[in-house]
Design an enzyme around this catalytic site. Structure first.
Site, short mmCIF file in Angstrom:
data_model
loop_
_atom_site.label_atom_id
_atom_site.label_comp_id
_atom_site.label_asym_id
_atom_site.label_seq_id
_atom_site.Cartn_x
_atom_site.Cartn_y
_atom_site.Cartn_z
N HIS A 142 97.58 6.28 -30.23
CA HIS A 142 95.93 6.89 -29.50
C HIS A 142 95.37 5.77 -29.34
CE1 HIS A 142 91.97 8.79 -29.84
NE2 HIS A 142 92.61 9.48 -28.53
N CYS A 165 91.37 6.03 -37.85
CA CYS A 165 90.34 5.76 -36.29
C CYS A 165 89.92 7.29 -35.78
CB CYS A 165 90.58 5.23 -35.32
SG CYS A 165 90.63 3.81 -35.86
N HIS A 166 91.51 7.98 -35.68
CA HIS A 166 91.46 9.53 -35.16
C HIS A 166 92.02 10.44 -35.42
CE1 HIS A 166 89.61 6.92 -32.01
NE2 HIS A 166 88.38 7.31 -32.08
N GLY A 167 92.48 10.34 -36.79
CA GLY A 167 93.71 11.09 -37.75
C GLY A 167 94.89 11.79 -37.13
N PRO A 180 96.07 13.19 -32.18
CA PRO A 180 95.84 12.62 -31.01
C PRO A 180 96.82 11.95 -30.19
CG PRO A 180 93.86 11.71 -31.83
CD PRO A 180 94.64 12.47 -32.73
#
Length: 202
Positions: A142, A165-167, A180
């Site tokens: 990502h 950080c963003h799953g 993501p």
């Protein structure tokens, strides 16, 4: 003929005889200087060219920094080790039998980035696959964060790795399953040096 004229002619002959050798020596000296100067220029150009060419070749320490031998027999079953090569993180994981089965039983067509588990392995010198050893990049696809895994006690929802950080969630084959991240954790360029040692290179 007067005596003075005779002496003058003799003197002239002596003068000519004395002058010509000097002229020959001067010419030889000039030729030598020209040759020596040209040879020095050629040698200097050759040395300069060697310096330029040599600077274009990678230094031995740079080559060493772009690859690494890893003894995978040191990786505990169910665990992983993390290494840095050229500043880039890589994961070497020793999968359990259950983790291998989980990776192989997935319906590949259902994956965001379809890839079978075997496609993510590199055969050993014998041509056989060691399915227990999985080698991947350690950077989330990502935004480049480093996912956590078994060493940190968090393998995400699919038993592989989780990027805090963003799953993004990766499975036990390093394939993206949720989140993501657009693609699987890349498999780096590596080869089996022996049944227990791999060489990873950039």
């Amino acid at each position: 003929m007067h005596l003075g004229e005779i002496l003058g002619q003799r003197t002239g002959r002596v003068s000519d005889a004395q002058t010509k050798p000097h002229e020959t020596v001067d010419e030889d000296r000039r030729d030598f200087i020209h040759i020596a100067t040209a040879a020095t220029a050629v040698a200097g150009a050759g040395a300069l060219a060697y310096v330029f060419v040599d600077q274009m070749n990678a230094a031995s320490d740079t080559k060493a920094a772009s690859s690494l031998d890893v003894d995978v027999s040191k990786v505990p079953v169910g665990g992983e080790i993390r290494v840095l090569i050229g500043g880039q993180p890589f994961f070497i994981r020793h999968r359990t039998s259950a983790e291998i089965r989980a990776a192989q039983s997935v319906d590949v067509s259902s994956l965001p980035d379809p890839q079978s588990d075997e496609e993510r392995l590199v055969p050993m010198q014998s041509g056989e696959y060691n399915a227990a050893i999985l080698v991947t990049s350690g950077s989330c696809t990502h935004l480049g964060c480093v996912p956590v895994g078994p060493a940190q006690g968090n393998t995400g929802d699919f038993g592989g790795w989780y990027c805090p950080c963003h799953g993004s969630h990766y499975d036990t084959s390093g394939r993206i399953r949720r989140g993501p991240a657009p693609s699987n954790l890349p498999v780096p360029d590596y080869n089996w040096v022996s049944p227990a040692v791999i060489n990873i290179s950039l």
